[in-house]
Motif scaffolding. Structure first.
Motif, PDB file in Angstrom:
ATOM      1  N   ARG A 110       0.896  -1.022  -0.058  1.00 22.00           N
ATOM      2  CA  ARG A 110      -0.178  -0.052   0.069  1.00 22.00           C
ATOM      3  C   ARG A 110       0.885   1.098   0.036  1.00 22.00           C
ATOM      4  O   ARG A 110       1.798   1.467   0.909  1.00 22.00           O
ATOM      5  CB  ARG A 110      -0.917  -0.154   1.107  1.00 22.00           C
ATOM      6  CG  ARG A 110      -1.688   1.271   1.165  1.00 22.00           C
ATOM      7  CD  ARG A 110      -2.872   1.173   2.280  1.00 22.00           C
ATOM      8  NE  ARG A 110      -2.209   1.579   3.765  1.00 22.00           N
ATOM      9  CZ  ARG A 110      -2.911   2.053   4.641  1.00 22.00           C
ATOM     10  NH1 ARG A 110      -4.349   2.012   4.691  1.00 22.00           N
ATOM     11  NH2 ARG A 110      -2.327   2.268   5.786  1.00 22.00           N
ATOM     12  N   VAL A 111       0.624   2.149  -0.811  1.00 24.74           N
ATOM     13  CA  VAL A 111       1.278   3.457  -1.083  1.00 24.74           C
ATOM     14  C   VAL A 111       0.497   4.290  -0.525  1.00 24.74           C
ATOM     15  O   VAL A 111      -0.694   4.386  -0.911  1.00 24.74           O
ATOM     16  CB  VAL A 111       1.816   3.820  -2.470  1.00 24.74           C
ATOM     17  CG1 VAL A 111       2.379   5.015  -2.673  1.00 24.74           C
ATOM     18  CG2 VAL A 111       2.620   2.579  -3.222  1.00 24.74           C
ATOM     19  N   SER A 128      -5.667  20.601  -1.445  1.00 22.31           N
ATOM     20  CA  SER A 128      -5.772  19.212  -1.749  1.00 22.31           C
ATOM     21  C   SER A 128      -6.233  18.485  -0.395  1.00 22.31           C
ATOM     22  O   SER A 128      -5.488  18.401   0.463  1.00 22.31           O
ATOM     23  CB  SER A 128      -4.593  18.546  -2.474  1.00 22.31           C
ATOM     24  OG  SER A 128      -4.233  19.039  -3.507  1.00 22.31           O
ATOM     25  N   LYS A 129      -7.304  17.697  -0.780  1.00 21.58           N
ATOM     26  CA  LYS A 129      -8.007  16.853   0.223  1.00 21.58           C
ATOM     27  C   LYS A 129      -7.689  15.429   0.080  1.00 21.58           C
ATOM     28  O   LYS A 129      -7.384  14.743   1.247  1.00 21.58           O
ATOM     29  CB  LYS A 129      -9.485  17.063   0.552  1.00 21.58           C
ATOM     30  CG  LYS A 129      -9.943  18.564   0.655  1.00 21.58           C
ATOM     31  CD  LYS A 129      -9.246  18.896   2.177  1.00 21.58           C
ATOM     32  CE  LYS A 129      -9.929  20.477   2.601  1.00 21.58           C
ATOM     33  NZ  LYS A 129      -9.341  20.840   4.031  1.00 21.58           N
ATOM     34  N   THR A 130      -7.608  14.971  -0.904  1.00 25.70           N
ATOM     35  CA  THR A 130      -7.387  13.367  -1.181  1.00 25.70           C
ATOM     36  C   THR A 130      -5.833  13.226  -0.895  1.00 25.70           C
ATOM     37  O   THR A 130      -4.722  13.766  -1.525  1.00 25.70           O
ATOM     38  CB  THR A 130      -7.533  12.957  -2.617  1.00 25.70           C
ATOM     39  OG1 THR A 130      -8.919  13.231  -3.102  1.00 25.70           O
ATOM     40  CG2 THR A 130      -7.246  11.643  -2.856  1.00 25.70           C
ATOM     41  N   VAL A 131      -5.691  12.169   0.016  1.00 27.46           N
ATOM     42  CA  VAL A 131      -4.284  11.515   0.399  1.00 27.46           C
ATOM     43  C   VAL A 131      -3.850  10.560  -0.717  1.00 27.46           C
ATOM     44  O   VAL A 131      -4.563   9.401  -0.487  1.00 27.46           O
ATOM     45  CB  VAL A 131      -4.128  11.057   1.688  1.00 27.46           C
ATOM     46  CG1 VAL A 131      -2.836  10.464   1.957  1.00 27.46           C
ATOM     47  CG2 VAL A 131      -4.516  12.166   2.807  1.00 27.46           C
ATOM     48  N   PRO A 132      -2.906  10.659  -1.741  1.00 24.15           N
ATOM     49  CA  PRO A 132      -2.743   9.862  -2.553  1.00 24.15           C
ATOM     50  C   PRO A 132      -2.276   8.472  -2.241  1.00 24.15           C
ATOM     51  O   PRO A 132      -1.422   8.360  -1.147  1.00 24.15           O
ATOM     52  CB  PRO A 132      -1.437  10.348  -3.341  1.00 24.15           C
ATOM     53  CG  PRO A 132      -1.475  11.718  -3.145  1.00 24.15           C
ATOM     54  CD  PRO A 132      -2.203  12.092  -1.955  1.00 24.15           C
ATOM     55  N   GLY A 140      -1.738  15.294   0.796  1.00 24.56           N
ATOM     56  CA  GLY A 140      -3.150  15.636   1.114  1.00 24.56           C
ATOM     57  C   GLY A 140      -3.813  15.578   2.421  1.00 24.56           C
ATOM     58  O   GLY A 140      -2.853  15.215   3.584  1.00 24.56           O
ATOM     59  N   GLU A 141      -4.942  15.929   2.527  1.00 31.48           N
ATOM     60  CA  GLU A 141      -5.619  16.088   3.946  1.00 31.48           C
ATOM     61  C   GLU A 141      -6.848  15.169   4.017  1.00 31.48           C
ATOM     62  O   GLU A 141      -7.655  15.102   2.833  1.00 31.48           O
ATOM     63  CB  GLU A 141      -5.927  17.597   4.291  1.00 31.48           C
ATOM     64  CG  GLU A 141      -4.721  18.542   4.642  1.00 31.48           C
ATOM     65  CD  GLU A 141      -5.098  19.899   4.736  1.00 31.48           C
ATOM     66  OE1 GLU A 141      -6.128  19.905   5.434  1.00 31.48           O
ATOM     67  OE2 GLU A 141      -4.370  20.698   4.396  1.00 31.48           O
ATOM     68  N   LYS A 142      -7.178  14.531   5.084  1.00 32.77           N
ATOM     69  CA  LYS A 142      -8.537  13.843   5.168  1.00 32.77           C
ATOM     70  C   LYS A 142      -9.238  14.821   5.761  1.00 32.77           C
ATOM     71  O   LYS A 142      -9.203  15.920   6.048  1.00 32.77           O
ATOM     72  CB  LYS A 142      -8.234  12.693   6.151  1.00 32.77           C
ATOM     73  CG  LYS A 142      -7.517  11.576   5.763  1.00 32.77           C
ATOM     74  CD  LYS A 142      -7.499  10.300   6.693  1.00 32.77           C
ATOM     75  CE  LYS A 142      -6.556   9.228   6.014  1.00 32.77           C
ATOM     76  NZ  LYS A 142      -6.478   8.029   7.121  1.00 32.77           N
ATOM     77  N   ASP A 143     -10.673  14.164   6.043  1.00 36.72           N
ATOM     78  CA  ASP A 143     -11.587  15.295   6.513  1.00 36.72           C
ATOM     79  C   ASP A 143     -11.507  15.388   7.956  1.00 36.72           C
ATOM     80  O   ASP A 143     -10.564  14.796   8.465  1.00 36.72           O
ATOM     81  CB  ASP A 143     -13.044  14.742   6.326  1.00 36.72           C
ATOM     82  CG  ASP A 143     -13.235  13.366   6.674  1.00 36.72           C
ATOM     83  OD1 ASP A 143     -14.164  12.710   6.201  1.00 36.72           O
ATOM     84  OD2 ASP A 143     -12.770  12.994   7.763  1.00 36.72           O
ATOM     85  N   SER A 144     -12.246  16.017   8.803  1.00 34.60           N
ATOM     86  CA  SER A 144     -11.894  16.346  10.251  1.00 34.60           C
ATOM     87  C   SER A 144     -12.083  15.067  11.164  1.00 34.60           C
ATOM     88  O   SER A 144     -11.908  15.207  12.149  1.00 34.60           O
ATOM     89  CB  SER A 144     -13.112  17.547  10.717  1.00 34.60           C
ATOM     90  OG  SER A 144     -14.178  16.898  10.460  1.00 34.60           O
TER      91      SER A 144
END
Length: 232
Positions: free
Chosen positions: A156-157, A220-224, A163-167
């Motif tokens: 898993r990469v 950017s919110k999505t963590v690659p 990026g950031e996740k939600d709260s």
């Protein structure tokens, strides 16, 4: 006490003893082959932040008079507000020399204003996990990217700093999330292994092979993230 506030409290002792490195403008790539060989590169800026300032800004905003989370977002950390004295410049250049001693760094240059320019590339075999960056001399913490090797023959990469996740996630409480305003670049993942999953909404980019490109910005919110399965 909110989950985010609790995460910051638990991390405080480590943060106060360490320096915090975060991406600036960059281009980064990761290639993983089905035989477990890999190459990772990062070319661009590395910004040094003050963990104590991060903790202060995160804990001092978003709480009501009773100390409870009021739902507002913590203030972001700012670069270390120290003047660029001759002594400070010498210290940063010494840190650059220390970082350059680590295998993989082809060049490290101090640019001023707590910002470094680095050219890093490493190749190897994924017979164990891989993280970047880690440097014991600088006491740097919170890796930007990690490759986790699993017993079922997959890897898993996850590029946490891009990026950031939600709260509801840990990364919203992390100093790298608060310091995201400095980052701008692209992270490109390529593989000839079986691609089990990825979270890029734009899908695969034109190849050869399987290629995914994440555009990274301060918002950017999505963590690659991607999972691949090795041939054996």
């Amino acid at each position: 006490m909110s989950y985010s506030r609790l995460a910051l409290v638990l991390a405080a002792p480590l943060l106060l003893m360490s320096c915090l490195l975060t991406p600036g403008k960059f281009v980064s790539t990761l290639d993983i082959k089905s035989d477990r060989s890999f190459t990772f590169t990062y070319a661009g800026e590395v910004v040094l932040l003050d963990p104590a300032a991060t903790m202060s800004s995160s804990s001092g905003t978003g709480a009501n008079e009773d100390g409870e989370d009021d739902g507002t977002k913590p203030a972001r950390a700012k670069p270390i507000p120290e003047p660029e004295t001759a002594e400070r410049i010498a210290e940063r250049r010494s840190q650059a020399e220390t970082l350059a001693k680590e295998a993989g760094y082809r060049s490290v240059e101090y640019l001023g204003d707590n910002k470094f320019r680095v050219d890093y590339a490493v190749s190897g075999k994924l017979d164990r996990g891989f993280v970047y960056p880690i440097n014991t001399d600088l006491d740097s913490i919170i890796p930007w990217i990690a490759v986790e090797i699993r017993r079922d023959g997959t890897a898993r990469v996850k590029a946490m700093a891009f990026g950031e996740k939600d709260s509801s996630g840990m990364s919203e409480a992390s100093p790298t999330a608060d310091a995201a305003e400095s980052r701008e670049g692209t992270f490109t993942f390529t593989t000839d292994a079986e691609l089990v999953m990825h979270n890029n909404e734009e899908g695969l980019a034109p190849g050869p092979g399987k290629k995914i490109v994440w555009t990274v910005t301060p918002t950017s919110k999505t963590v690659p993230t991607a999972v691949v399965r090795f041939a054996n």
